[in-house]
Design an enzyme around this catalytic site. Sequence first.
Site, PDB file in Angstrom:
ATOM      1  N   LYS A   1      27.745  93.335  17.625  1.00 50.88           N
ATOM      2  CA  LYS A   1      28.258  92.264  17.250  1.00 50.88           C
ATOM      3  C   LYS A   1      28.135  90.389  17.706  1.00 50.88           C
ATOM      4  O   LYS A   1      27.722  91.285  19.078  1.00 50.88           O
ATOM      5  CB  LYS A   1      30.030  92.804  17.170  1.00 50.88           C
ATOM      6  CG  LYS A   1      30.455  93.650  16.309  1.00 50.88           C
ATOM      7  CD  LYS A   1      31.513  93.348  16.486  1.00 50.88           C
ATOM      8  CE  LYS A   1      32.027  94.483  15.496  1.00 50.88           C
ATOM      9  NZ  LYS A   1      33.672  94.908  15.670  1.00 50.88           N
TER      10      LYS A   1
ATOM     11  N   SER B   1      38.819  91.199  12.757  1.00 46.27           N
ATOM     12  CA  SER B   1      38.303  89.586  13.404  1.00 46.27           C
ATOM     13  C   SER B   1      37.005  88.978  12.930  1.00 46.27           C
ATOM     14  O   SER B   1      37.140  88.205  12.825  1.00 46.27           O
ATOM     15  CB  SER B   1      38.006  90.113  15.032  1.00 46.27           C
ATOM     16  OG  SER B   1      39.144  90.688  15.355  1.00 46.27           O
TER      17      SER B   1
ATOM     18  N   HIS C   1      45.484  93.811  15.224  1.00 46.51           N
ATOM     19  CA  HIS C   1      45.431  95.138  16.468  1.00 46.51           C
ATOM     20  C   HIS C   1      46.461  93.969  17.450  1.00 46.51           C
ATOM     21  O   HIS C   1      46.875  95.119  17.842  1.00 46.51           O
ATOM     22  CB  HIS C   1      44.520  93.032  17.836  1.00 46.51           C
ATOM     23  CG  HIS C   1      43.345  93.656  17.408  1.00 46.51           C
ATOM     24  ND1 HIS C   1      42.177  91.752  17.777  1.00 46.51           N
ATOM     25  CD2 HIS C   1      42.532  94.729  17.040  1.00 46.51           C
ATOM     26  CE1 HIS C   1      41.660  92.300  16.820  1.00 46.51           C
ATOM     27  NE2 HIS C   1      40.864  93.622  17.435  1.00 46.51           N
TER      28      HIS C   1
ATOM     29  N   ARG D   1      42.259 101.538   9.830  1.00 53.80           N
ATOM     30  CA  ARG D   1      42.870 101.145   8.989  1.00 53.80           C
ATOM     31  C   ARG D   1      42.550 101.522   7.635  1.00 53.80           C
ATOM     32  O   ARG D   1      43.171 101.915   6.561  1.00 53.80           O
ATOM     33  CB  ARG D   1      42.106  99.550   9.037  1.00 53.80           C
ATOM     34  CG  ARG D   1      42.677  98.465   9.206  1.00 53.80           C
ATOM     35  CD  ARG D   1      41.790  97.513   9.054  1.00 53.80           C
ATOM     36  NE  ARG D   1      40.458  97.508  10.525  1.00 53.80           N
ATOM     37  CZ  ARG D   1      39.374  96.530  11.063  1.00 53.80           C
ATOM     38  NH1 ARG D   1      39.377  95.904  10.712  1.00 53.80           N
ATOM     39  NH2 ARG D   1      38.026  97.608  11.554  1.00 53.80           N
TER      40      ARG D   1
HETATM   41  O1  PNS Z   1      36.566  96.189  17.747  1.00 52.67           O
HETATM   42  P1  PNS Z   1      35.123  96.516  18.251  1.00 52.67           P
HETATM   43  O2  PNS Z   1      33.760  95.723  18.228  1.00 52.67           O
HETATM   44  O3  PNS Z   1      34.909  98.210  17.484  1.00 52.67           O
HETATM   45  O4  PNS Z   1      35.104  97.362  19.696  1.00 52.67           O
HETATM   46  C1  PNS Z   1      34.150  98.659  19.990  1.00 52.67           C
HETATM   47  C2  PNS Z   1      34.032  99.009  21.458  1.00 52.67           C
HETATM   48  C3  PNS Z   1      33.892  97.840  22.605  1.00 52.67           C
HETATM   49  C4  PNS Z   1      35.502  99.662  22.138  1.00 52.67           C
HETATM   50  C5  PNS Z   1      33.377  99.890  21.688  1.00 52.67           C
HETATM   51  O5  PNS Z   1      31.905  99.566  21.726  1.00 52.67           O
HETATM   52  C6  PNS Z   1      33.156 100.631  23.447  1.00 52.67           C
HETATM   53  O6  PNS Z   1      33.986 100.779  23.477  1.00 52.67           O
HETATM   54  N1  PNS Z   1      31.960  99.641  24.002  1.00 52.67           N
HETATM   55  C7  PNS Z   1      31.928 100.022  25.307  1.00 52.67           C
HETATM   56  C8  PNS Z   1      29.891 100.796  25.836  1.00 52.67           C
HETATM   57  C9  PNS Z   1      30.372 102.261  25.479  1.00 52.67           C
HETATM   58  O7  PNS Z   1      31.484 102.542  26.166  1.00 52.67           O
HETATM   59  N2  PNS Z   1      29.751 103.006  24.547  1.00 52.67           N
HETATM   60  C10 PNS Z   1      29.607 104.285  24.104  1.00 52.67           C
HETATM   61  C11 PNS Z   1      30.778 104.624  22.888  1.00 52.67           C
HETATM   62  S1  PNS Z   1      31.042 106.558  22.004  1.00 52.67           S
END
Ligand code: PNS
Length: 163
Positions: free
Chosen positions: A41, A127, A17, A90
């Site tokens: 998650k 993570s 990150h 990645r």
């Molecule tokens: O590190 P991660 O778990 O891949 O992060 C995912 C995250 C938190 C960035 C994603 O789930 C997110 O943007 N969540 C906020 C809710 C949202 O906007 N959902 C619609 C995405 S199109």
Amino acid sequence: MRRAVCPGSYDPVTKGHLDIVRRAAGLFDEVIVAAGVNVSKSRFFSPEERLGMLETATADLPNVRVAGFTGLLTDFCRDNEVHAIVKGLRGSGDFEYELPMAQMNAHLADVETVFIAADPAYSFVSSSLVKEVASFGGDVGAFVPDFVLDRLTERAAERTRGA
Ligand code: PNS
């Protein structure tokens, strides 16, 4: 002002990150590292713990700040005048996961998603894997900052005692 967001769960922040955040900070005037909620998650660290670790880990980057968010990422972008979402890739699995989100986010708001190719040194680091390996006593010291390793080791021990 070219402002970008690096969103993620950051549970916890890894060196992978931080590589992406550092490179985004070189491309944009300001970068907000936004710790959000991934509904699919389970969490190891609380939102406050994740934000605290992110603040410490990015303290050396003057144009980076840290924030939490709970709703839609696009609402966060609107509220903070952010027009670029930066994500690290990645491999093809990340692309498959990220592309629909990028397209949905572009539908929801005036925001572009910018992908940065991960450093191959961190292409297998997540993570989730770091937590799993640390939970069973494996050495993940190469993949997280030292202070995060200490927190992970403590949390893994607490969870083992509580189990
Ligand atoms: O590190 P991660 O778990 O891949 O992060 C995912 C995250 C938190 C960035 C994603 O789930 C997110 O943007 N969540 C906020 C809710 C949202 O906007 N959902 C619609 C995405 S199109």
